[in-house]
Enzyme design. Structure first.
Site, PDB file in Angstrom:
ATOM      1  N   HIS A  89       0.853  -1.198   0.000  1.00  0.00           N
ATOM      2  CA  HIS A  89       0.000   0.000   0.000  1.00  0.00           C
ATOM      3  C   HIS A  89       0.882   1.238   0.000  1.00  0.00           C
ATOM      4  O   HIS A  89       1.979   1.246   0.570  1.00  0.00           O
ATOM      5  CB  HIS A  89      -0.972   0.012   1.187  1.00  0.00           C
ATOM      6  CG  HIS A  89      -0.355   0.058   2.546  1.00  0.00           C
ATOM      7  ND1 HIS A  89      -0.002   1.238   3.171  1.00  0.00           N
ATOM      8  CD2 HIS A  89      -0.027  -0.930   3.421  1.00  0.00           C
ATOM      9  CE1 HIS A  89       0.508   0.977   4.367  1.00  0.00           C
ATOM     10  NE2 HIS A  89       0.512  -0.327   4.547  1.00  0.00           N
ATOM     11  N   ASP A  91      -0.429   4.424   0.827  1.00  0.00           N
ATOM     12  CA  ASP A  91      -0.841   5.418   1.823  1.00  0.00           C
ATOM     13  C   ASP A  91      -0.031   5.212   3.099  1.00  0.00           C
ATOM     14  O   ASP A  91       0.470   4.112   3.359  1.00  0.00           O
ATOM     15  CB  ASP A  91      -2.347   5.339   2.102  1.00  0.00           C
ATOM     16  CG  ASP A  91      -2.744   4.055   2.810  1.00  0.00           C
ATOM     17  OD1 ASP A  91      -2.443   2.970   2.278  1.00  0.00           O
ATOM     18  OD2 ASP A  91      -3.341   4.119   3.904  1.00  0.00           O
ATOM     19  N   ASP A 122       6.847   1.346   6.027  1.00  0.00           N
ATOM     20  CA  ASP A 122       5.414   1.029   5.979  1.00  0.00           C
ATOM     21  C   ASP A 122       4.673   2.067   5.145  1.00  0.00           C
ATOM     22  O   ASP A 122       4.260   3.090   5.656  1.00  0.00           O
ATOM     23  CB  ASP A 122       4.875   1.006   7.413  1.00  0.00           C
ATOM     24  CG  ASP A 122       3.417   0.605   7.500  1.00  0.00           C
ATOM     25  OD1 ASP A 122       2.893   0.018   6.552  1.00  0.00           O
ATOM     26  OD2 ASP A 122       2.804   0.909   8.535  1.00  0.00           O
ATOM     27  N   GLU A 157      -5.027   1.595   3.250  1.00  0.00           N
ATOM     28  CA  GLU A 157      -4.861   0.556   4.268  1.00  0.00           C
ATOM     29  C   GLU A 157      -4.768   1.143   5.664  1.00  0.00           C
ATOM     30  O   GLU A 157      -5.356   0.614   6.613  1.00  0.00           O
ATOM     31  CB  GLU A 157      -3.608  -0.264   3.955  1.00  0.00           C
ATOM     32  CG  GLU A 157      -3.499  -1.567   4.761  1.00  0.00           C
ATOM     33  CD  GLU A 157      -2.878  -1.384   6.141  1.00  0.00           C
ATOM     34  OE1 GLU A 157      -3.062  -2.263   6.995  1.00  0.00           O
ATOM     35  OE2 GLU A 157      -2.199  -0.350   6.362  1.00  0.00           O
ATOM     36  N   GLU A 158      -4.051   2.248   5.814  1.00  0.00           N
ATOM     37  CA  GLU A 158      -3.851   2.819   7.139  1.00  0.00           C
ATOM     38  C   GLU A 158      -5.141   3.384   7.730  1.00  0.00           C
ATOM     39  O   GLU A 158      -5.284   3.468   8.955  1.00  0.00           O
ATOM     40  CB  GLU A 158      -2.775   3.911   7.102  1.00  0.00           C
ATOM     41  CG  GLU A 158      -1.402   3.442   6.652  1.00  0.00           C
ATOM     42  CD  GLU A 158      -0.712   2.526   7.646  1.00  0.00           C
ATOM     43  OE1 GLU A 158      -1.347   2.121   8.645  1.00  0.00           O
ATOM     44  OE2 GLU A 158       0.457   2.189   7.417  1.00  0.00           O
ATOM     45  N   HIS A 423       4.594   3.807  12.201  1.00  0.00           N
ATOM     46  CA  HIS A 423       3.512   4.529  12.884  1.00  0.00           C
ATOM     47  C   HIS A 423       4.034   5.514  13.933  1.00  0.00           C
ATOM     48  O   HIS A 423       3.221   6.131  14.628  1.00  0.00           O
ATOM     49  CB  HIS A 423       2.491   3.573  13.531  1.00  0.00           C
ATOM     50  CG  HIS A 423       1.709   2.766  12.550  1.00  0.00           C
ATOM     51  ND1 HIS A 423       0.421   2.328  12.813  1.00  0.00           N
ATOM     52  CD2 HIS A 423       1.994   2.314  11.320  1.00  0.00           C
ATOM     53  CE1 HIS A 423      -0.025   1.635  11.785  1.00  0.00           C
ATOM     54  NE2 HIS A 423       0.924   1.616  10.860  1.00  0.00           N
TER      55      HIS A 423
END
Length: 454
Positions: A89, A91, A122, A157-158, A423
């Protein structure tokens, strides 16, 4: 060792850094309240162009039901070859406190041998893992690939809004494959090749407590006026017992993890736990992370310390996350969480609970040819045997893919080892991990084609 492939991957790492820098530069947070939607659109177009340049065909930007775009591409393989779907992903999480970054969040910066930037691991680093693997195969073997390929790169996705899941359910033929490589996890430790064999599911609720028609002066009314923030804090504190284990009736907490273990000192180091601070919960670290439920207060709406007034609060909100292990029903778990909160409301305060999305936990079957091929590929690339671990996070798409394609093997890998700080501020990727994971994937695609042709 397949030296030509290893040499090809190594020769491509400067290009991978340049490309990752371009991709990281897009603040592709899939939330228009925080960043312009055009940034996600530009990132999607970059990804589409990058895969098209590697010979993929039928490249499309799919408009998914949540208003975001997913990138799709494909290329048929040789006659009789299996089809492999590669997922990632584009995003990313918001940067959080940008002043806490040691270098700009959306500017890839090399420091102490790592590449820093939001999405560096990520999941833009995993997009470069896929691209570098395909580039190495073309460099060594020509324009063709040993398997049929499908690419899907998600745009939300996030945010967990389920756009790609709903699109796949409406177009079930689109992502059909013999093996699905989910590039959104990572190795258990740097240099230790790992497949993720299980994922916890997740559900989120927003809790709002109201006690007064409006804020009151804490001197004139404090001590008798019901404080909404205090009531909310008492409710949140009731979610765990004195050991830090989940204390919600109906959420079992005695499960154990039988696979690779997570030494406490390694966990304390990976999590950057301060000296003298105890860990929460009981059981092994692996039990707590991968086999049992976990509740986290993600945020609280309350006055900040700077600028706060002497007031009894009339209202307060919190966002509460519940992770559930394989074998649990996330809807039933959400019901149990809501029932617990409703039973804990003090002083007759008014409670509103807004249920948000749920994602089911996932358990992989690791006995098929794709896992055999990945094990051989990782052992060759890293020089040590592959292990299987759990993952406390959630990827709801895995269960959608399993329901749509029950015969497909789903393999979870990636560059997101514990020190990447996904994150969080100062996210980074280790270029050596990226190199070895790209080599693993390139070797896998060839080995899987051989195994399936036997």
């Amino acid at each position: 060792m397949s030296q030509p492939l290893a040499d090809a991957v190594r020769s491509l790492m400067d290009r991978a850094r340049t490309d990752l820098a371009e991709l990281v530069a897009f603040p592709s947070v899939a939330d228009p309240r925080q960043f312009p939607v055009e940034e996600c659109e530009k990132a999607a177009r970059w990804v589409a162009d990058a895969f098209a340049a590697e010979g993929l065909t039928n490249v499309q930007l799919l408009d998914t039901p949540d208003g975001t775009q997913s990138v799709y591409a494909e290329l048929p393989g040789p006659q009789g070859a299996p089809t492999v779907l590669l997922y990632s992903h584009y995003d990313v999480q918001p940067p959080l406190d940008e002043s806490a970054w040691l270098s700009p969040a959306f500017e890839l910066t090399e420091r102490d041998g790592r590449w820093y930037g939001r999405g560096a691991a990520d999941c833009k680093g995993n997009i470069l893992m896929h691209l570098t693997a395909l580039r190495a195969l073309r460099q060594v073997y020509g324009d063709g690939y040993p398997v049929g390929l499908k690419i899907i790169v998600e745009g939300s996705e996030e945010q967990g809004t389920g756009g790609l899941e709903r699109y796949a359910e409406a177009h079930p033929e689109l992502l059909a494959a013999d093996a699905i490589i989910i590039g959104d996890t990572g190795n258990f430790a740097p240099g230790l090749p790992t497949v993720t064999a299980s994922l916890r599911g997740m559900t989120v609720v927003e809790v709002a407590v109201t006690t007064l028609a409006g804020n009151l002066h804490s001197g004139a009314f404090g001590g008798a006026a019901p404080d909404a923030l205090q009531s909310l804090v008492r409710m949140l504190a009731s979610l765990h017992d004195e050991h830090g284990d989940v204390a919600v009736a109906g959420l079992t907490g005695g499960q154990t993890w039988s696979g690779v273990q997570y030494p406490e000192e390694q966990f304390r180091s990976d999590a950057k736990v301060l000296d003298g601070v105890a860990l929460t919960g009981t059981g092994t670290i692996a039990d707590r992370l991968w086999a049992r439920p976990a509740i986290t207060v993600l945020g609280i709406d309350a006055p900040p310390v700077i600028g706060a007034t002497s007031s009894v609060q009339a209202a307060a909100k919190a966002l509460v996350s519940l992770r559930v292990p394989p074998g649990s029903d996330p809807t039933a778990a959400q019901d149990a969480l809501v029932a617990h909160l409703e039973a804990q409301v003090p002083l007759g305060a008014r409670l509103t609970v807004e249920r948000q999305g749920t994602g089911a936990p996932f358990n992989a079957d690791t006995t098929g040819p794709a896992y055999e091929a990945m094990g051989e590929a990782m052992a060759e690339a890293f020089g040590t045997e592959m292990v299987a671990s759990g993952e406390g996070g959630s990827i709801p798409l895995c269960n959608t893919l399993r329901s749509l394609y029950p015969k497909a093997e789903i393999v979870l890998i990636g560059v997101e080892e514990p020190t990447t700080q996904i994150h969080a501020v100062n996210e980074s990727v280790d270029p050596q991990e990226l190199e070895r994971m790209a080599l693993s994937e390139a070797l896998f695609l060839r080995r899987y084609a051989e195994l399936r042709s036997v």
